[in-house]
Design an enzyme around this catalytic site. Sequence first.
Site, short mmCIF file in Angstrom:
data_model
loop_
_atom_site.label_atom_id
_atom_site.label_comp_id
_atom_site.label_asym_id
_atom_site.label_seq_id
_atom_site.Cartn_x
_atom_site.Cartn_y
_atom_site.Cartn_z
N ASP A 81 125.39 39.19 20.93
CA ASP A 81 125.78 40.33 20.10
C ASP A 81 124.84 40.48 18.89
OD1 ASP A 81 127.39 42.49 19.44
OD2 ASP A 81 129.26 41.37 19.59
N TRP B 100 123.47 47.57 20.21
CA TRP B 100 124.07 48.85 20.61
C TRP B 100 123.13 50.05 20.46
CZ3 TRP B 100 125.65 46.37 16.02
CH2 TRP B 100 126.50 45.29 16.21
N GLY B 101 121.91 49.81 20.01
CA GLY B 101 120.96 50.92 19.90
C GLY B 101 121.32 51.90 18.81
N ASP C 142 130.98 50.20 20.83
CA ASP C 142 132.02 49.77 21.77
C ASP C 142 132.82 50.93 22.37
OD1 ASP C 142 131.16 47.40 20.80
OD2 ASP C 142 133.10 46.75 20.02
C1 GLA Z 1 131.02 43.75 19.24
C2 GLA Z 1 130.64 43.99 20.70
C3 GLA Z 1 131.91 43.97 21.54
C4 GLA Z 1 132.62 42.62 21.38
C5 GLA Z 1 132.90 42.36 19.90
C6 GLA Z 1 133.41 40.94 19.67
O1 GLA Z 1 131.76 44.79 18.71
O2 GLA Z 1 129.97 45.20 20.86
O3 GLA Z 1 131.62 44.20 22.91
O4 GLA Z 1 131.82 41.62 21.93
O5 GLA Z 1 131.74 42.54 19.10
O6 GLA Z 1 133.63 40.67 18.33
#
Ligand code: GLA
Length: 423
Positions: free
Chosen positions: A176, A210-211, A239
């Site tokens: 992450d 996440w770009g 997300d």
């Molecule tokens: C980020 C990621 C999620 C998840 C959470 C966990 O938001 O993008 O997919 O892994 O962290 O804390």
Amino acid sequence: MLLSLLLAPTMRVSAQTPPGNDPGSQKLFNMEMGPNRSIFRPSHDPARTANGLAKTPPMGWNSWNKFGCNIDEKTVRAVADAMAASGMRDAGYQYVVIDDCWQGKRDADGNILPDPAKFPSGIKALADYVHSKGLKFGIYSDAGSMTCGRRLGSQGHEYQDALAYARWGVDYLKYDWCYTGTRNSEEAYALMADALRSTGRDIVFSICDWGVSRPTMVDKSMPWEWGEKIGNLWRTTEDIYDAWAGRKGTSLGMVNILDLTEPLYAYAGPGHWNDPDMLEIGNGGMSDVEYHAQFSLWAMIAAPLIAGNDISQMSDATRAILLNRDVIAVDQDSLGHAGHRVRKDGDLEVWSRPLADGGRAVVLFNRSERPADITANWTDLGFPANVALKVRDLWAHKSLGSVTGHFTAKVAPHGVVMIRLGQ
Ligand code: GLA
């Protein structure tokens, strides 16, 4: 001290060399470009090779969407049992991935330990259990000092953590991008990719950058531009949350994510996939019709199929979606060509994906609130209008005979009709 001696002459040369004139200067630190700029683009290194894994999009399960930080070894074992018993394993779901919040402290030597209350048997025992079910085991960490759930990250411990994962029998790492400060993402992910490779174990590398750019982030990264030889999949957005459309905090609804990912289709290919985040099927925020749409469209764009529900307790409707082998076959097609939208008339869309047998997977997608007829024209799919093609309905699981020129079907609101066309 040694480091500064090594770097000092380099920095002086860089300051005197106009960037771009000397190809070598691209590799040097340039004070004017700022601390987050890459000294060296790992993705441009001609010696770098892909790790050879994930020739088709990874399939499995991840704990985050359903359980969040509320995850423990008992739950993971129950999920592994269900993956085997429900038929998911036999349909291709392989990886059981624990997301954030499994971590405890580091020991005196800096080795990462699991939270002893949630994982009292340790990660190795859990990985062994998952493997004993004929499945693979995945884990999660972060390129920063902390994970997004504020557990310990891997920054400064990359090689040590990679070694721990390999010793435990980890087959997949989701990595992450929280609390990364001024780190450059391409470098940070390449460093962990190298650490994983150095263990000698095959570990699929899931890039969870996440770009996007946030006020706290110096780096505006587009992992699809550098990820091909660094990881096996990269997130295309922030997300997902369990809704048809919308925004909740930084999270996005299903169609918002679909629309951000669609234009990136050309970046995907065997070993390196766009990751529009995990499936929400069975989590209750969308209708079954909408979940059919998520599964179909994720297969069309060659997304990883990572279930995010409690598969130890799923309904028959959820099971029927996740176990649709006709749709899974599209996702896992060996050509590895991601599909995209080829026609849009307001809320009515046609999506097409070229397949290894020369045929096409086609989705008729109705975003509107009313049932509607949608037509796929052969010419929009790259076929001559006069060719006769066999049509198979991938949700009705039946052959619809041979058709020439176009195919029309009535599609439910927020629903799809998904077909396969071929000779
Ligand atoms: C980020 C990621 C999620 C998840 C959470 C966990 O938001 O993008 O997919 O892994 O962290 O804390």
